[in-house]
Scaffold this active site. Structure first.
Site, PDB file in Angstrom:
ATOM      1  N   HIS A 180       4.975   4.013   8.014  1.00 13.96           N
ATOM      2  CA  HIS A 180       3.565   4.242   7.700  1.00 13.96           C
ATOM      3  C   HIS A 180       2.660   3.715   8.803  1.00 13.96           C
ATOM      4  CE1 HIS A 180       2.508   0.035   6.481  1.00 13.96           C
ATOM      5  NE2 HIS A 180       3.814  -0.037   6.296  1.00 13.96           N
ATOM      6  N   ARG A 186       0.809  -1.224   0.000  1.00 13.11           N
ATOM      7  CA  ARG A 186       0.000   0.000   0.000  1.00 13.11           C
ATOM      8  C   ARG A 186       0.838   1.268   0.000  1.00 13.11           C
ATOM      9  NH1 ARG A 186      -3.067  -1.752   5.351  1.00 13.11           N
ATOM     10  NH2 ARG A 186      -0.877  -2.230   5.781  1.00 13.11           N
ATOM     11  N   CYS A 208       1.272  -0.451   9.990  1.00 12.85           N
ATOM     12  CA  CYS A 208       2.389  -1.258   9.479  1.00 12.85           C
ATOM     13  C   CYS A 208       2.386  -2.625  10.164  1.00 12.85           C
ATOM     14  CB  CYS A 208       3.717  -0.529   9.733  1.00 12.85           C
ATOM     15  SG  CYS A 208       5.161  -1.456   9.136  1.00 12.85           S
TER      16      CYS A 208
HETATM   17 ZN   LIG Z   1       4.962  -1.579   6.903  1.00 22.49          ZN
END
Ligand SMILES: [Zn+2]
Length: 210
Positions: free
Chosen positions: A102, A50, A105
């Site tokens: 991010h 992503r 995660c």
């Molecule tokens: Zn990650």
């Protein structure tokens, strides 16, 4: 995970579409890339599907030199990461190194605990689990596992920046030609990047937090 034939057909067909559209829009684009690369940014990010840096930053092939792994961890003994960093710093002479963590995660969330994930993953997550242990008091103040995982992702980015600064070639490039280091967090639910507060200090150079 084995990619199904349908998924493979889809990505190959997608590539054909991409190549055709891109060449129609700019007939010289691929020919120019074939002459070489001079990206200004090295991006160290998570392997998460992503967070594809070129897509989320609305960039093009040739813009970003990339190293991605699970939870964007930097290990001092990681020959893969070390090679990428050395090449980007001393040969490509990138101007900026970005470490991007991010939200949500999987690696950071897994590092909130000590579950046995298998030999490779246990070893890989050792440093981020150690960061969790060092910051237990802070993490314990947060209201949910999501919040703790997101904070641990931030702390991990800060740690990676610290590791980077200790690499002689990186340190030399910072001193000699103004290479700068930056920490970012990508919010998966919003699609937005945010610079970590520390990266805004010291003229863009990350400086150690208290
Ligand atoms: Zn990650």
């Amino acid at each position: 995970m084995v990619v199904s034939q349908d998924a493979l057909d889809r990505v190959v067909a997608g590539n054909r579409t991409y190549a055709k559209k891109t060449a129609e829009r700019d007939p010289e684009f691929f020919k120019t890339l074939a002459h070489g690369q001079s990206p200004e940014i090295l991006w160290i990010g998570c392997a998460d599907s992503r967070v594809p840096e070129t897509t989320i930053c609305d960039c093009q092939p040739g813009d970003i030199f990339v190293h991605r792994n699970i939870a964007n961890c930097l290990h001092a003994q990681d020959l893969n990461a070390s090679s990428v960093i050395e090449y980007a710093t001393t040969h490509l002479k990138v101007k900026k190194i970005v470490v991007c963590g991010h939200t949500m995660c999987g690696g950071a969330n897994a590092a909130l605990g000590d579950a046995d994930l298998g030999e490779a993953l246990n070893t890989w997550l050792l440093p981020i689990r150690e960061i969790r242990r060092r910051n237990k008091a802070l993490l314990d103040t947060l209201p949910s596992d999501d919040a703790r995982g997101n904070k641990l992702a931030e702390l991990n980015v800060q740690h990676s920046l610290e590791v980077l600064r200790q690499i002689p070639t990186v340190n030399k490039a910072i001193r000699d030609r103004g290479l700068s280091l930056h920490g970012l967090i990508y919010d998966i639910a919003a699609g937005e990047l945010t610079a970590l507060e520390e990266t805004k200090k010291g003229n863009g150079l990350w400086s150690a937090s208290a």
